[in-house]
Design a protein around this motif. Structure first.
Motif, PDB file in Angstrom:
ATOM      1  N   GLU A  40       0.836  -1.188   0.000  1.00 36.97           N
ATOM      2  CA  GLU A  40       0.000   0.000   0.000  1.00 36.97           C
ATOM      3  C   GLU A  40       0.876   1.246   0.000  1.00 36.97           C
ATOM      4  O   GLU A  40       1.844   1.337   0.749  1.00 36.97           O
TER       5      GLU A  40
ATOM      6  N   TYR B 201     -12.796  -4.238  -6.148  1.00 31.94           N
ATOM      7  CA  TYR B 201     -11.545  -3.975  -5.459  1.00 31.94           C
ATOM      8  C   TYR B 201     -11.919  -3.471  -4.070  1.00 31.94           C
ATOM      9  O   TYR B 201     -12.799  -2.613  -3.929  1.00 31.94           O
TER      10      TYR B 201
ATOM     11  N   PRO C 217      -7.639  -3.386   1.582  1.00 30.75           N
ATOM     12  CA  PRO C 217      -7.239  -4.586   2.336  1.00 30.75           C
ATOM     13  C   PRO C 217      -7.554  -4.511   3.826  1.00 30.75           C
ATOM     14  O   PRO C 217      -7.843  -5.536   4.450  1.00 30.75           O
TER      15      PRO C 217
ATOM     16  N   LYS D 128     -11.332  -5.416   3.950  1.00 28.15           N
ATOM     17  CA  LYS D 128     -11.813  -6.436   3.022  1.00 28.15           C
ATOM     18  C   LYS D 128     -12.603  -7.557   3.685  1.00 28.15           C
ATOM     19  O   LYS D 128     -13.599  -8.039   3.150  1.00 28.15           O
TER      20      LYS D 128
ATOM     21  N   MET E 297      -5.291  -1.483 -11.586  1.00 30.96           N
ATOM     22  CA  MET E 297      -4.275  -2.147 -10.777  1.00 30.96           C
ATOM     23  C   MET E 297      -3.017  -2.279 -11.611  1.00 30.96           C
ATOM     24  O   MET E 297      -3.048  -2.777 -12.744  1.00 30.96           O
TER      25      MET E 297
ATOM     26  N   ARG F 109       0.801  -3.805 -11.306  1.00 31.38           N
ATOM     27  CA  ARG F 109       1.749  -4.629 -10.534  1.00 31.38           C
ATOM     28  C   ARG F 109       1.270  -4.820  -9.099  1.00 31.38           C
ATOM     29  O   ARG F 109       2.026  -4.661  -8.150  1.00 31.38           O
ATOM     30  N   GLY F 110       0.003  -5.150  -8.961  1.00 31.96           N
ATOM     31  CA  GLY F 110      -0.554  -5.482  -7.659  1.00 31.96           C
ATOM     32  C   GLY F 110      -0.932  -4.292  -6.801  1.00 31.96           C
ATOM     33  O   GLY F 110      -1.434  -4.469  -5.684  1.00 31.96           O
ATOM     34  N   VAL F 111      -0.714  -3.086  -7.286  1.00 30.99           N
ATOM     35  CA  VAL F 111      -1.064  -1.875  -6.530  1.00 30.99           C
ATOM     36  C   VAL F 111      -2.291  -1.228  -7.165  1.00 30.99           C
ATOM     37  O   VAL F 111      -2.338  -1.034  -8.374  1.00 30.99           O
ATOM     38  N   ILE F 112      -3.271  -0.921  -6.315  1.00 27.42           N
ATOM     39  CA  ILE F 112      -4.517  -0.331  -6.804  1.00 27.42           C
ATOM     40  C   ILE F 112      -4.367   1.190  -6.872  1.00 27.42           C
ATOM     41  O   ILE F 112      -3.869   1.818  -5.938  1.00 27.42           O
TER      42      ILE F 112
END
Lengths: 103, 125
Positions: free
Chosen positions: A1, B59, B62, B65, B103, B105-108
């Motif tokens: 993040e 989405y 986290p 979630k 998204m 490379r895994g980053v939103i």
């Protein structure tokens, strides 16, 4: 993040003065994904700048954004009375905000 | 122009489920964009909760979630938020907004425009 840090926390200025607000990201961010919002008391945030430097529809040209990598800036060239508000930078998470208040 | 309006109970008891709906007018949800929820505790900053596409793709933040479900009803042109097991820390103004989400490379990444006016939800017994 990605964590966003904004400085200063509060900026005390007079109408007509120039405001420079800083936003720093914990890791490099494509400028395509950096946005700025303005929020006045009791109101929803309003999108000002997207893609680090593109003004949203209807936003006056005294608002400008710049920066790249981890360091971004929102500049208000000459503060109008209606510009005193809280400003947030955002990539999907939001920074903590900078309050621009009247000196 | 696009307008969004939140609705739902203003008071929820601890441990129960918070449920809100966002009605969209002036734009068909099925035409594109993600549609999202953001909240703001009194006197504090903004927190993205999650976003949904008209297909149902989601989405979520986290940190929330495990407690969040966002759904969409294209026939009613609206989308909804459910947040389970609420505590006083979930007291906030809840906003809905049209979202641009991607998204990389895994980053939103995403942005929100326009927003609804927001609705205050208080968690208290």
């Amino acid at each position: 993040e990605i964590v966003l840090t904004q400085s200063p926390g509060t900026l005390s200025l007079s109408p007509g003065e120039r405001a420079t607000l800083s936003c720093r990201a914990s890791q490099s961010v494509s400028s395509s994904y950096l946005a700025w919002y303005q929020q006045k008391p009791g109101q929803a945030p309003r999108l000002l700048i997207y893609g680090a430097s593109s003004r949203a529809t209807g936003i006056p040209d005294r608002f400008s954004g710049s920066g790249s990598g981890t360091d971004f800036t929102l500049t208000i060239s000459r503060l109008e009375p209606e510009d005193f508000a809280v400003y947030y930078c955002q990539v999907v998470t939001f920074g903590p905000g900078t309050k621009v208040d009247i000196k | 122009q696009v307008q969004l309006q939140e609705s739902g109970p203003g008071l929820v008891k601890p441990s129960e489920t918070l449920s809100l709906t966002c009605a969209v007018s002036g734009y068909s949800i099925s035409s594109g964009y993600y549609w999202g929820w953001i909240r703001q505790p009194p006197g504090k900053g903004l927190e993205w909760i999650g976003s949904i596409y008209h297909s149902g793709s989601t989405y979520y933040n986290p940190s929330l979630k495990s407690r969040v479900t966002i759904s969409v009803d294209t026939s009613k042109n609206q989308f909804s938020l459910k947040l389970s097991s609420v505590t006083a820390a979930d007291t906030a103004v809840y906003y809905c907004a049209r979202s641009s989400i991607t998204m990389v490379r895994g980053v939103i990444f995403g942005r929100f425009d326009p927003w609804g006016q927001g609705t205050l939800v208080t968690v208290s017994s």
